[in-house]
Structures are given as structure tokens and as C-alpha cells.
Design a protein around this motif. Sequence first.
Motif, short mmCIF file in Angstrom:
data_model
loop_
_atom_site.label_atom_id
_atom_site.label_comp_id
_atom_site.label_asym_id
_atom_site.label_seq_id
_atom_site.Cartn_x
_atom_site.Cartn_y
_atom_site.Cartn_z
N MET B 1 50.08 52.41 36.43
CA MET B 1 48.33 51.88 36.20
C MET B 1 47.24 51.33 37.14
O MET B 1 48.12 50.99 38.45
CB MET B 1 48.28 50.84 35.56
N ARG B 2 46.79 51.39 37.82
CA ARG B 2 45.74 51.83 38.81
C ARG B 2 44.83 50.31 38.98
O ARG B 2 43.61 49.99 37.63
CB ARG B 2 44.76 52.85 38.99
N HIS B 3 44.35 48.86 40.53
CA HIS B 3 43.61 47.99 39.61
C HIS B 3 42.38 47.73 40.52
O HIS B 3 42.15 49.14 41.46
CB HIS B 3 44.70 46.94 39.69
N ARG B 4 40.89 47.47 40.02
CA ARG B 4 39.83 47.33 40.77
C ARG B 4 40.21 46.13 41.31
O ARG B 4 40.49 45.25 41.05
CB ARG B 4 38.93 47.84 39.62
N LEU B 5 39.02 45.87 41.92
CA LEU B 5 38.68 44.54 42.39
C LEU B 5 38.62 43.62 41.29
O LEU B 5 39.33 42.51 41.13
CB LEU B 5 37.49 44.58 43.73
N LYS B 6 37.89 44.41 40.57
CA LYS B 6 37.37 43.14 39.45
C LYS B 6 38.91 43.09 38.68
O LYS B 6 38.65 41.56 37.85
CB LYS B 6 36.87 44.35 38.18
N ASP B 7 39.50 43.82 38.67
CA ASP B 7 40.73 43.56 37.55
C ASP B 7 40.92 41.91 38.67
O ASP B 7 41.76 40.77 38.09
CB ASP B 7 42.16 44.64 37.92
N VAL B 8 41.38 42.18 39.47
CA VAL B 8 41.99 40.98 40.49
C VAL B 8 41.44 39.90 40.78
O VAL B 8 41.31 38.80 40.03
CB VAL B 8 42.29 41.48 41.92
N ALA B 9 39.51 40.13 40.58
CA ALA B 9 39.13 38.88 40.28
C ALA B 9 39.22 38.22 39.39
O ALA B 9 39.04 36.85 39.32
CB ALA B 9 37.60 39.52 41.16
N GLU B 10 39.05 39.04 37.74
CA GLU B 10 39.06 38.45 36.56
C GLU B 10 40.93 37.18 36.33
O GLU B 10 40.94 36.76 36.66
CB GLU B 10 39.45 38.88 36.10
N ARG B 11 42.22 38.18 37.03
CA ARG B 11 42.83 37.54 37.28
C ARG B 11 43.07 35.82 38.21
O ARG B 11 44.00 35.02 38.17
CB ARG B 11 44.42 38.26 37.85
N ALA B 12 41.94 35.87 38.69
CA ALA B 12 42.89 34.94 39.78
C ALA B 12 40.64 34.01 39.89
O ALA B 12 41.27 32.68 40.76
CB ALA B 12 42.01 36.05 42.16
N GLY B 13 40.37 34.65 39.03
CA GLY B 13 39.06 33.15 38.81
C GLY B 13 38.07 33.28 39.41
O GLY B 13 37.04 32.26 39.50
N VAL B 14 37.81 34.33 40.38
CA VAL B 14 36.95 34.37 41.36
C VAL B 14 36.14 35.78 41.51
O VAL B 14 35.61 36.30 40.14
CB VAL B 14 37.38 34.40 43.09
N SER B 15 35.12 36.05 41.88
CA SER B 15 34.06 37.28 42.27
C SER B 15 34.93 38.30 42.61
O SER B 15 35.77 38.04 43.69
CB SER B 15 32.41 36.93 42.35
#
Lengths: 336, 336
Positions: B1-15
Motif C-alpha cells: 500500500m502506498r501512502h501520501r503526505l496526508k497519511d504521514v501528517a495525520e499519524r504525526a499529528g501535524v500539517s
Amino acid sequence: MRHRLKDVAERAGVSVKTVSNVVNGYLHVRPDTRARVEEAIAELNYRPNLSARNLRKGRTGVIALAVPELDIPYFAELARHVVTAAAAHGWTVLIDQTGGGPEQERKVASGIGDHMIDGLIFSPLALTADDLAGLDGMPMVLLGERVDHGPADHVVVDNVAAAQEITAHLIGLGRRRIAAIGSQRTPEGASARLRLAGYTAALDEAGIGYDEKLVAPAPAWHRADGAAAMRHLLAAGVRPDAVFCFNDTLALGALRALHEADLRVPEDVAVAGFDDIEDGRFSIPTLTTVAPDKERIARLAVELLAGRLDGDRDAPPRELTAPHRLATRESTTGRP
Amino acid sequence: MRHRLKDVAERAGVSVKTVSNVVNGYLHVRPDTRARVEEAIAELNYRPNLSARNLRKGRTGVIALAVPELDIPYFAELARHVVTAAAAHGWTVLIDQTGGGPEQERKVASGIGDHMIDGLIFSPLALTADDLAGLDGMPMVLLGERVDHGPADHVVVDNVAAAQEITAHLIGLGRRRIAAIGSQRTPEGASARLRLAGYTAALDEAGIGYDEKLVAPAPAWHRADGAAAMRHLLAAGVRPDAVFCFNDTLALGALRALHEADLRVPEDVAVAGFDDIEDGRFSIPTLTTVAPDKERIARLAVELLAGRLDGDRDAPPRELTAPHRLATRESTTGRP
DNA sequence: CCTGGTTTCTACAACGTTGTAAGCAACGTT
DNA sequence: AACGTTGCTTACAACGTTGTAGAAACCAGG
């Protein structure tokens, strides 16, 4: 200056999407509209922005071919066939040189999958199954030795059988002291191991004992390595009556070393290689070799990849074997 | 599965942008934020989508190298050097095989510029200045002969001088009936014309008359063509005491044909080539040749391209000459 | 002239990224 | 206490394309 759909649309007096439809050959466009759009396209010399298209479609139309070294003739020839086979599917091939080192190969395996590429045809030397894990489901076909039961499709040649056949050919000529050049003990030496296995199998079958002194290692498989290994054998007082080199460039190097030692090929020493590169058809003497069907290897690889891309990405990995044949030439049978 | 900036952002709690900043090494990110983001990136095995990045930035980080054929050793070796030189600039090289035909080359020249590529290094055979016009300002460097005063940068070797030098070398050995193999009358034959000019210049200088019967054409410059041309010369009763082949593969073919005719090299016929491909160092006999500095050619080409990309795209075209030297080997001077 | 179907065209949103501009803290200075 | 400065973070728009959904135009049949 670069133009966009929007520019074409304005010039033709239609919407952006209509231009897109014309570009993509969508059916329901009135002939006069289509003509106007095409005229505008031609006038502006419009060409679609592939980055944008790729982003939108999730496909790039590019596959990568990763090989250890481009100036090893075998890989260059293979690359040509892959490019041709891929073109039939409308794909562009991005050729990547890994250098063959474990580190660099790992980098290719993990780093190339940055959405630039729909799939990967990989001819690895040093890769392990673990390295492949990093690829995250990038469709991939491996060429050559199987990476121990990794999850990817494979196209292989039967190295053991081929090596056995060509060794048997040498035995059939009455040779008994048959040297082997190209053995490797490193993990990268998968091909070497298989070809050595075929060599020993043929000796066994003929009741010829395996003599360790006849087996020369080669760090890489270039001409220089073949020449060095052959010189080394001769310097050690080993007098083989035949040599099986694990690839053609090694064999060409060996030919050279034998020539320098004033030994005649094939009268004193018969020489055989593996790969059937172009050089071997013009060398002096021409080179007996195992000829894998490179065109078929390339086509099978591209088709396997196409299957992955269009079909089930989670289907169990397949392994296809490309045929090979023996090309007997002067280096074993002499001039006609 | 491929992830996007958005996924990383949500996980890290940042924009999303903060993740982007971390990915791009932006300075002002608090260490703990950076750590959180990097952790999330690692956990998700995030890799940026290059299509999107390219779309946004207008740069792809990919340059193309277009060569006639990959399995001509000269181009394979050149390709390796270009890949290496490009890597130093952080570029990936897309290698394209044109096949050398005018049609295909034109297609590459016009079609490749679809925003997939920042620039192009082109080794053309048949291209004219008109064809280049279609490129619409795609930064480009041409290798080899100049396309008559086209608008692009060039890296060349001094073909005339080099051919003259190597012919003079043959003359210096006392040879007088010096054949030339590889002449071409087609527009693609720019290299052939220049090398032929060098050949005749050397003859002139030595007061040796030009003999048309000694000049053999070759439709392509492969081993087979060299062998055929040599056989043809011999069959026509021409008995040269030296042969200058316009490239090394022709020369290797010629060596083969001479061998089949039981002529000794260099005693009966001295043979010289052009390109200094790897094969010529191991052939029997080893091959005297003109050795262009391929590494330098590649580096200059990449640097010219870099200059176009970073600097003034409308600067006047530059032409750089890469050095060459003579590599004298057994095929002219015999075994030591 | 209406109905329903087809053809032709369009507006909008989305693909994943980064540049811009602006917001919010925290800080030291007056 | 008000101020400017700096460091850190964010919302928004845009890159150029295409899929979706639907509007508009057209056609045939009653």
C-alpha cells in the motif's frame, strides 16, 4: 514555449475537457469540433504534460530495467530486447545500472519505486528476499537466479542443465582435464554456483573425478578476469585440455591468455562460454557457447510484468524458464 | 500500500506542509516535531510521489540519453559514463534506443519532450537541424558530428585529426596500400565522411595517391559489416598491407575475415580501428585504435546540459572538443 | 409539439505535491 | 506592557491532467 490544454481550448473555443477528449481519442466528438481542436493543437505544437497525466492516472507508462552493468555485452543485448518487447506494450524503459553491489542493488530495489515507474524488471546479483520486501508491492520480474523464494515473478534459464550440456559436449570431444573458470563463493555468485553444479554433474555422469585444482575463481566476469584466471591456472602448472568459462567475456579473456601462452584453441585446449554474445561469433576462434534465448527472456519478462499490472497483483509468483541451445563453434570443434 | 503526505501528517499529528518540509530538509522544524514526522515516515514507509512533485516543480530529475543502439559497445560504454556523470548531479538517466533511422530519431527528438524529461543528450546519426526545431527549447546536448549549425550544444571529437593520426601511424610503419572500411554516402554518414577526410589527408601528406578501390563502404558499422567489407576487398583482388576501419567493431570483423583468408595481422595486413572499445584490448591480436576520452565526453555533455538547465537557456550554442589519443597495440605493431 | 434516447459538450473535483503568505508562539528589547 | 523579531507551523492555491456527472443540443417517432 510550452502550452497546456487550456491554451488549446481557448484557441479552439471549446472546453478543456473537450481538448482532452480529442487528445485521448474519445469517440463522441463532432468532426468539425475535432478538426478545430486538432488545428489548434498543431498550431501550438501542444504536447501533453506526462507528469500531470501520470499523477491523474496513477500510471506512468515507464518500466525500469535494472542490470548490473550496461557495458557487459550480455546485459546490453538483453536491454535491447527488453526495450523492443516493452515498446510493443507502449512502455518506455528506464535503464538503471546497479553496479551489482549489494548496497546499490538494495537502493534500486527500494528507491526506484517512487511512482516514476509502473513496474520493474530486475537482473540482480546480490539481492536477497529481504531486500525485495521494501518494494511494497511494486510489480516486478526478476531475471536469472531465483532470489530464494521471494514473492516476485521470475524468468530463468536452466543454468544447471545448460552447464551440464556444454560440459558434456567437451567430454564428447574426448577431453578429460576440463577446467572451469568463474566460480564464486560470495552470495552474489548464484549463477556461478548453478553452473558449477552443472559442470560437476557432467563430470560425474562421465565418471571423471572432480579436481579442485581445475576450478578457477573469478571475482567478476569480465574479460580481464577470464584472462587472469587462465594465466593463473597455467602458471600453477595445470594443463587442461578444455575450459568451460561461466560466461562469454570470461571465455574471451581465456582465449587471449591461451594465445599469449602459445596454446592452440581448440587443438591444445577447447574453450566454451555461456551467453552467446555477439563478440563470440567473430572472435578468433569463434566461441562455442550456451545460447539462452534472450529475445524470449525479454518477452516473457515483459509479459509477466504486463500480467501483474493489468491483472491480479496478489496472484502467486510464477516462474518461467526460457529455452537455451548449444552453439558449437571453432573454439571446440575447430575450423571446418 | 502506498501512502501520501496526508497519511504521514495525520499519524504525526501535524500539517501536510510540515511533513513536506521535513521531507525536503527545510530548516525551521522543531527537533521533536521532526522526530515525530520521521518516525511516521518510517512506519508507513512513505515515499514521495514523483509525478506530483514533478508536476508542482516543473522538473523531473530525469534526463534522457538517446543512442542509436545499446549493444554497440561504444554506446554501451558511453552510456555507463553518462549515467555516472549524471548521478553526480542527482539525475536519473532514461536511455533511449533510436535505432539510428531518420524516422525514429525524429520521433525521439520530437516526442520525448513530454515533460518527462528535463534535458536530452543525443547521439544522432541521421538528424538534421530541422528535426531539432520540433524540440521547442528542450535543453539538449548533441554528441558526435555537428548537425549543421543547429541551435544545440555539442561535444565532439576531432574526427578528422584522429583519423589522420592513425592513418599516419600506419604509414609510419611503412605501409603504402592502406584500405579504409566504413565509408558511407548516406546523410547519416557524417562520421564516415570526416574519418574518410582524415584518411585522405594523411595519404596526401605522405604523397600516397588515393585509390578508390581501397575504400570499402559499410552499410552499418557492426562486426558483420566489417567482415563482409574485408571479404569483399579480398575477393576483388585488392591486397592491402593495412586497413583503417572507421570503428572498432568493423575492425574486429575485418580481423576475422583476414583470419579466415589466412592472412597474418599485422605481418601481412596491419589493422586499426576507432573507439577503443573493451573488446579491442583482448582480441587476437589486440587492436590498435583511436581512443576518445569517453569519460570526458560524458562529463562534458552532462555539464553542458547542467549549464542549460540552471542558466541561460538562450545562450549561444557551445561546442566542446573531447581529447583523444592513439592506442597502439598488436594489430599494427605485433607482439612485443 | 412532446417524449425519450443519443450525441456532444462542459463544470467541477481530484490526483499528491510545494510555494506563498500568513498565523501563532516565544523571546528579548525598549 | 507594548513592540518587533525570530522560529515554527499551517491553510490555501496551484501545477496540468482526466473521471464523473450532468447539461445542452440533437434526433426520431409518435
